[in-house]
Scaffold this motif. Structure first.
Motif, PDB file in Angstrom:
ATOM      1  N   ASP A  11     -10.442  -8.204 -16.426  1.00 12.40           N
ATOM      2  CA  ASP A  11     -10.130  -6.882 -15.866  1.00 12.40           C
ATOM      3  C   ASP A  11     -11.131  -5.817 -16.316  1.00 12.40           C
ATOM      4  O   ASP A  11     -11.577  -4.986 -15.523  1.00 12.40           O
ATOM      5  CB  ASP A  11      -8.726  -6.443 -16.282  1.00 12.40           C
ATOM      6  N   LYS A  12     -11.462  -5.849 -17.604  1.00 11.95           N
ATOM      7  CA  LYS A  12     -12.288  -4.784 -18.176  1.00 11.95           C
ATOM      8  C   LYS A  12     -13.770  -5.138 -18.249  1.00 11.95           C
ATOM      9  O   LYS A  12     -14.612  -4.253 -18.423  1.00 11.95           O
ATOM     10  CB  LYS A  12     -11.796  -4.446 -19.587  1.00 11.95           C
ATOM     11  N   GLY A  13     -14.069  -6.445 -18.167  1.00 13.21           N
ATOM     12  CA  GLY A  13     -15.408  -6.891 -18.490  1.00 13.21           C
ATOM     13  C   GLY A  13     -15.495  -7.148 -19.985  1.00 13.21           C
ATOM     14  O   GLY A  13     -14.752  -6.536 -20.775  1.00 13.21           O
ATOM     15  N   ALA A  14     -16.386  -8.037 -20.390  1.00  7.88           N
ATOM     16  CA  ALA A  14     -16.418  -8.464 -21.787  1.00  7.88           C
ATOM     17  C   ALA A  14     -16.666  -7.304 -22.742  1.00  7.88           C
ATOM     18  O   ALA A  14     -15.950  -7.135 -23.741  1.00  7.88           O
ATOM     19  CB  ALA A  14     -17.483  -9.546 -21.973  1.00  7.88           C
ATOM     20  N   ARG A  15     -17.660  -6.477 -22.465  1.00  7.11           N
ATOM     21  CA  ARG A  15     -18.033  -5.430 -23.421  1.00  7.11           C
ATOM     22  C   ARG A  15     -16.883  -4.462 -23.646  1.00  7.11           C
ATOM     23  O   ARG A  15     -16.511  -4.168 -24.791  1.00  7.11           O
ATOM     24  CB  ARG A  15     -19.258  -4.673 -22.920  1.00  7.11           C
ATOM     25  N   ARG A  16     -16.278  -3.953 -22.570  1.00  7.31           N
ATOM     26  CA  ARG A  16     -15.204  -2.976 -22.716  1.00  7.31           C
ATOM     27  C   ARG A  16     -13.973  -3.599 -23.377  1.00  7.31           C
ATOM     28  O   ARG A  16     -13.359  -2.995 -24.258  1.00  7.31           O
ATOM     29  CB  ARG A  16     -14.819  -2.422 -21.331  1.00  7.31           C
ATOM     30  N   ALA A  17     -13.634  -4.824 -22.970  1.00  2.00           N
ATOM     31  CA  ALA A  17     -12.457  -5.482 -23.543  1.00  2.00           C
ATOM     32  C   ALA A  17     -12.633  -5.719 -25.039  1.00  2.00           C
ATOM     33  O   ALA A  17     -11.695  -5.523 -25.835  1.00  2.00           O
ATOM     34  CB  ALA A  17     -12.202  -6.807 -22.832  1.00  2.00           C
ATOM     35  N   LEU A  18     -13.833  -6.129 -25.446  1.00  2.00           N
ATOM     36  CA  LEU A  18     -14.092  -6.406 -26.860  1.00  2.00           C
ATOM     37  C   LEU A  18     -14.120  -5.125 -27.686  1.00  2.00           C
ATOM     38  O   LEU A  18     -13.632  -5.101 -28.823  1.00  2.00           O
ATOM     39  CB  LEU A  18     -15.409  -7.168 -27.007  1.00  2.00           C
ATOM     40  N   LEU A  19     -14.666  -4.056 -27.136  1.00  2.00           N
ATOM     41  CA  LEU A  19     -14.690  -2.788 -27.869  1.00  2.00           C
ATOM     42  C   LEU A  19     -13.304  -2.167 -27.965  1.00  2.00           C
ATOM     43  O   LEU A  19     -12.966  -1.508 -28.958  1.00  2.00           O
ATOM     44  CB  LEU A  19     -15.663  -1.813 -27.207  1.00  2.00           C
ATOM     45  N   ASP A  20     -12.482  -2.390 -26.956  1.00  2.00           N
ATOM     46  CA  ASP A  20     -11.145  -1.784 -26.927  1.00  2.00           C
ATOM     47  C   ASP A  20     -10.153  -2.485 -27.851  1.00  2.00           C
ATOM     48  O   ASP A  20      -9.170  -1.864 -28.278  1.00  2.00           O
ATOM     49  CB  ASP A  20     -10.576  -1.805 -25.499  1.00  2.00           C
ATOM     50  N   ASP A  21     -10.367  -3.757 -28.135  1.00  2.00           N
ATOM     51  CA  ASP A  21      -9.373  -4.552 -28.863  1.00  2.00           C
ATOM     52  C   ASP A  21     -10.024  -5.181 -30.097  1.00  2.00           C
ATOM     53  O   ASP A  21     -10.787  -6.128 -29.994  1.00  2.00           O
ATOM     54  CB  ASP A  21      -8.808  -5.641 -27.946  1.00  2.00           C
ATOM     55  N   GLU A  22      -9.706  -4.639 -31.269  1.00  2.00           N
ATOM     56  CA  GLU A  22     -10.324  -5.142 -32.498  1.00  2.00           C
ATOM     57  C   GLU A  22      -9.958  -6.595 -32.773  1.00  2.00           C
ATOM     58  O   GLU A  22     -10.747  -7.338 -33.381  1.00  2.00           O
ATOM     59  CB  GLU A  22      -9.916  -4.287 -33.691  1.00  2.00           C
ATOM     60  N   HIS A  23      -8.790  -7.032 -32.318  1.00  2.00           N
ATOM     61  CA  HIS A  23      -8.371  -8.409 -32.578  1.00  2.00           C
ATOM     62  C   HIS A  23      -9.123  -9.388 -31.680  1.00  2.00           C
ATOM     63  O   HIS A  23      -9.556 -10.462 -32.134  1.00  2.00           O
ATOM     64  CB  HIS A  23      -6.858  -8.542 -32.392  1.00  2.00           C
ATOM     65  N   VAL A  70      -9.989 -15.207 -32.965  1.00  3.13           N
ATOM     66  CA  VAL A  70      -9.219 -14.063 -32.473  1.00  3.13           C
ATOM     67  C   VAL A  70      -8.019 -13.862 -33.399  1.00  3.13           C
ATOM     68  O   VAL A  70      -7.370 -14.829 -33.812  1.00  3.13           O
ATOM     69  CB  VAL A  70      -8.745 -14.303 -31.021  1.00  3.13           C
ATOM     70  N   THR A  71      -7.737 -12.615 -33.749  1.00  4.38           N
ATOM     71  CA  THR A  71      -6.673 -12.324 -34.705  1.00  4.38           C
ATOM     72  C   THR A  71      -5.515 -11.586 -34.020  1.00  4.38           C
ATOM     73  O   THR A  71      -5.578 -11.254 -32.836  1.00  4.38           O
ATOM     74  CB  THR A  71      -7.203 -11.473 -35.864  1.00  4.38           C
ATOM     75  N   ASP A  72      -4.470 -11.309 -34.813  1.00  2.00           N
ATOM     76  CA  ASP A  72      -3.392 -10.449 -34.341  1.00  2.00           C
ATOM     77  C   ASP A  72      -3.053  -9.435 -35.424  1.00  2.00           C
ATOM     78  O   ASP A  72      -3.648  -9.436 -36.507  1.00  2.00           O
ATOM     79  CB  ASP A  72      -2.159 -11.257 -33.906  1.00  2.00           C
ATOM     80  N   GLY A  73      -2.093  -8.579 -35.146  1.00  2.00           N
ATOM     81  CA  GLY A  73      -1.749  -7.507 -36.069  1.00  2.00           C
ATOM     82  C   GLY A  73      -1.112  -7.967 -37.356  1.00  2.00           C
ATOM     83  O   GLY A  73      -1.010  -7.195 -38.319  1.00  2.00           O
ATOM     84  N   ASN A  74      -0.691  -9.215 -37.409  1.00  9.54           N
ATOM     85  CA  ASN A  74      -0.054  -9.757 -38.611  1.00  9.54           C
ATOM     86  C   ASN A  74      -1.007 -10.609 -39.447  1.00  9.54           C
ATOM     87  O   ASN A  74      -0.578 -11.286 -40.381  1.00  9.54           O
ATOM     88  CB  ASN A  74       1.160 -10.613 -38.216  1.00  9.54           C
ATOM     89  N   GLY A  75      -2.288 -10.588 -39.082  1.00 11.37           N
ATOM     90  CA  GLY A  75      -3.251 -11.389 -39.810  1.00 11.37           C
ATOM     91  C   GLY A  75      -3.282 -12.838 -39.374  1.00 11.37           C
ATOM     92  O   GLY A  75      -3.918 -13.680 -40.023  1.00 11.37           O
ATOM     93  N   GLY A  76      -2.607 -13.159 -38.274  1.00 15.33           N
ATOM     94  CA  GLY A  76      -2.566 -14.532 -37.786  1.00 15.33           C
ATOM     95  C   GLY A  76      -3.702 -14.816 -36.823  1.00 15.33           C
ATOM     96  O   GLY A  76      -4.522 -13.946 -36.493  1.00 15.33           O
ATOM     97  N   LEU A  77      -3.742 -16.060 -36.359  1.00 14.98           N
ATOM     98  CA  LEU A  77      -4.756 -16.518 -35.399  1.00 14.98           C
ATOM     99  C   LEU A  77      -4.008 -17.027 -34.168  1.00 14.98           C
ATOM    100  O   LEU A  77      -3.719 -18.216 -34.040  1.00 14.98           O
ATOM    101  CB  LEU A  77      -5.605 -17.629 -36.033  1.00 14.98           C
ATOM    102  N   PRO A  78      -3.669 -16.134 -33.248  1.00 11.94           N
ATOM    103  CA  PRO A  78      -2.728 -16.483 -32.172  1.00 11.94           C
ATOM    104  C   PRO A  78      -3.222 -17.525 -31.187  1.00 11.94           C
ATOM    105  O   PRO A  78      -2.413 -18.198 -30.542  1.00 11.94           O
ATOM    106  CB  PRO A  78      -2.487 -15.143 -31.472  1.00 11.94           C
ATOM    107  N   LEU A  79      -4.555 -17.665 -31.031  1.00  9.68           N
ATOM    108  CA  LEU A  79      -5.062 -18.652 -30.082  1.00  9.68           C
ATOM    109  C   LEU A  79      -5.318 -20.000 -30.759  1.00  9.68           C
ATOM    110  O   LEU A  79      -5.467 -21.011 -30.067  1.00  9.68           O
ATOM    111  CB  LEU A  79      -6.341 -18.148 -29.405  1.00  9.68           C
ATOM    112  N   LEU A  80      -5.351 -20.013 -32.074  1.00 12.39           N
ATOM    113  CA  LEU A  80      -5.442 -21.272 -32.810  1.00 12.39           C
ATOM    114  C   LEU A  80      -4.049 -21.835 -33.074  1.00 12.39           C
ATOM    115  O   LEU A  80      -3.863 -23.053 -33.114  1.00 12.39           O
ATOM    116  CB  LEU A  80      -6.180 -21.057 -34.131  1.00 12.39           C
ATOM    117  N   ALA A  81      -3.069 -20.946 -33.213  1.00 17.73           N
ATOM    118  CA  ALA A  81      -1.725 -21.362 -33.621  1.00 17.73           C
ATOM    119  C   ALA A  81      -1.110 -22.455 -32.744  1.00 17.73           C
ATOM    120  O   ALA A  81      -0.579 -23.433 -33.282  1.00 17.73           O
ATOM    121  CB  ALA A  81      -0.801 -20.148 -33.693  1.00 17.73           C
ATOM    122  N   PRO A  82      -1.148 -22.365 -31.403  1.00 18.24           N
ATOM    123  CA  PRO A  82      -0.478 -23.409 -30.620  1.00 18.24           C
ATOM    124  C   PRO A  82      -1.092 -24.785 -30.812  1.00 18.24           C
ATOM    125  O   PRO A  82      -0.379 -25.793 -30.873  1.00 18.24           O
ATOM    126  CB  PRO A  82      -0.615 -22.930 -29.173  1.00 18.24           C
TER     127      PRO A  82
END
Length: 372
Positions: free
Chosen positions: A326-338, A120-132
């Protein structure tokens, strides 16, 4: 959505995929949460704490995998867990598929949708779920390496910081990302002499501006590594290529440059390791020796400090878990490129290019696989 949180079964893994506060947040969004009995007991997260926020406590992992629409875990599913996954079920956890063909095959065969924290990425090119967990593992690599340097553990009997009249040890950190910088900071705090290597000149400039002459920044080449190894008491492997196998930066013949009893700590072992001689170890049996050099290659380092790690991980993953529920996997994944970058497997297809290319599968772009 019904969300299940099983107890982790990997060797000495005490983390749990969701804290009571995280469960409460999902329940407040109208979802149901079930947690396996005693899943967080050893880190002080009791069944009563989960019940208090409205979660259901269930006895067996089989019940969770049978009933849940989304499974939230920490570590990659073990083979027996993979075999309980089913078509259409959503798995949200660390996967590290590139060096693990068996897990990849089982996930493909299951038909599940598997979203990997580590891509999973973020807008800065980072990996926010790997970072911690990278922060934890980087700091722990120095703690573990210092312990392995003790004579009783097979090391050379060196104290990283030295004492008045005895010089401090040399620590070499390969990689200037989140893991490497946290490792270097900890080593510097123990008053070791620290060199950090990277191939990004902007990253080296950033580190140099932060720490000046307290930390030695080196452009990473084989020659530079060879020059540092004879003096190094501890070498930390902290190189990450998202979703793909780690590069082998130190070959076996280079171990001959190191002093007997020196230590390498391979934090990249989840992605196959960045030392040719590395192989995964456990907290139960964390080290082995090759050519006189002690190797620390525990594949779930943050599991040793499981309470700190669990809270840090839930802080990062919870917003994404809420979106998926909230959205279900398909909608959440399509809505959020990161978030979509985290999709590694969907309905029998490999949707992350580096995994597909590394393991010989056909690559299907995530949007195509989702029918977006």
């Amino acid at each position: 959505m019904l969300i299940g949180v099983p107890k982790e079964i990997k060797n000495h893994e005490y983390r749990i995929g969701l804290t009571p506060a995280g469960a409460r947040e999902l329940i407040n969004h109208g979802h149901r949460v079930m947690v396996q009995r005693d899943g967080g007991k050893l880190i002080g997260l009791t069944d009563e704490a989960y019940r208090k926020v409205g979660a259901e406590i269930v006895e067996t992992p089989a019940e969770i995998f049978e009933r849940a629409e989304m499974i939230i875990k920490v570590k990659e599913p073990q083979p027996e867990e993979c075999r309980m996954l089913r078509e259409g079920q959503l798995l949200f956890t660390y996967l590290h598929l590139a060096p693990d063909p068996e897990q990849t095959r089982l996930l493909v065969e299951s038909g599940c949708t598997a979203v990997a924290y580590e891509t999973v990425t973020d807008g800065n090119g980072g990996l926010p779920l790997l970072a911690p967990m990278s922060e934890v593992a980087g700091r722990m690599s120095i703690q573990a390496g210092a312990h392995a340097l003790e004579r009783a553990q097979g090391g050379a009997g060196i104290l990283l910081g030295g004492v008045p009249g005895v010089p401090p040890a040399e620590v070499v950190v390969l990689g200037g990302g989140v893991v490497g910088l946290n490792a270097a900071r900890m080593a510097m705090g123990l008053e070791a002499n620290v060199s950090i290597l990277d191939r990004s000149l902007p990253r080296l400039k950033y580190i140099d501006e932060l720490y000046g002459d307290r930390m030695n920044t080196v452009y990473s080449t084989t020659e530079a590594i060879d020059a540092l190894l004879p003096r190094a008491a501890l070498v930390v492997g902290a190189v990450l290529l998202p979703g793909t196998a780690a590069p082998k930066l130190i070959r076996r013949e280079q171990l001959g440059l190191m002093q007997p009893g020196s230590v390498i700590a391979d934090v990249a072992i989840d992605q196959g390791g960045c030392f040719e001689t590395s192989r995964p170890t456990t907290h139960q049996d964390p080290t082995f020796e090759v050519d006189g050099v002690v190797h620390y290659c525990v594949a779930n380092m943050p599991g040793a400090v499981a309470r700190t790690s669990t809270f840090a991980l839930t802080n990062a993953t919870l917003p994404f878990a809420v979106a998926l529920a909230d959205k279900g996997a398909r909608r959440a994944l399509l809505d959020d490129e990161h978030l979509r970058e985290g999709l590694n497997v969907h309905a029998g297809k490999i949707t992350y290019r580096a995994v597909a290319e590394g393991l010989g599968y056909e690559y299907v772009p995530a949007v195509t696989a989702l029918g977006g």
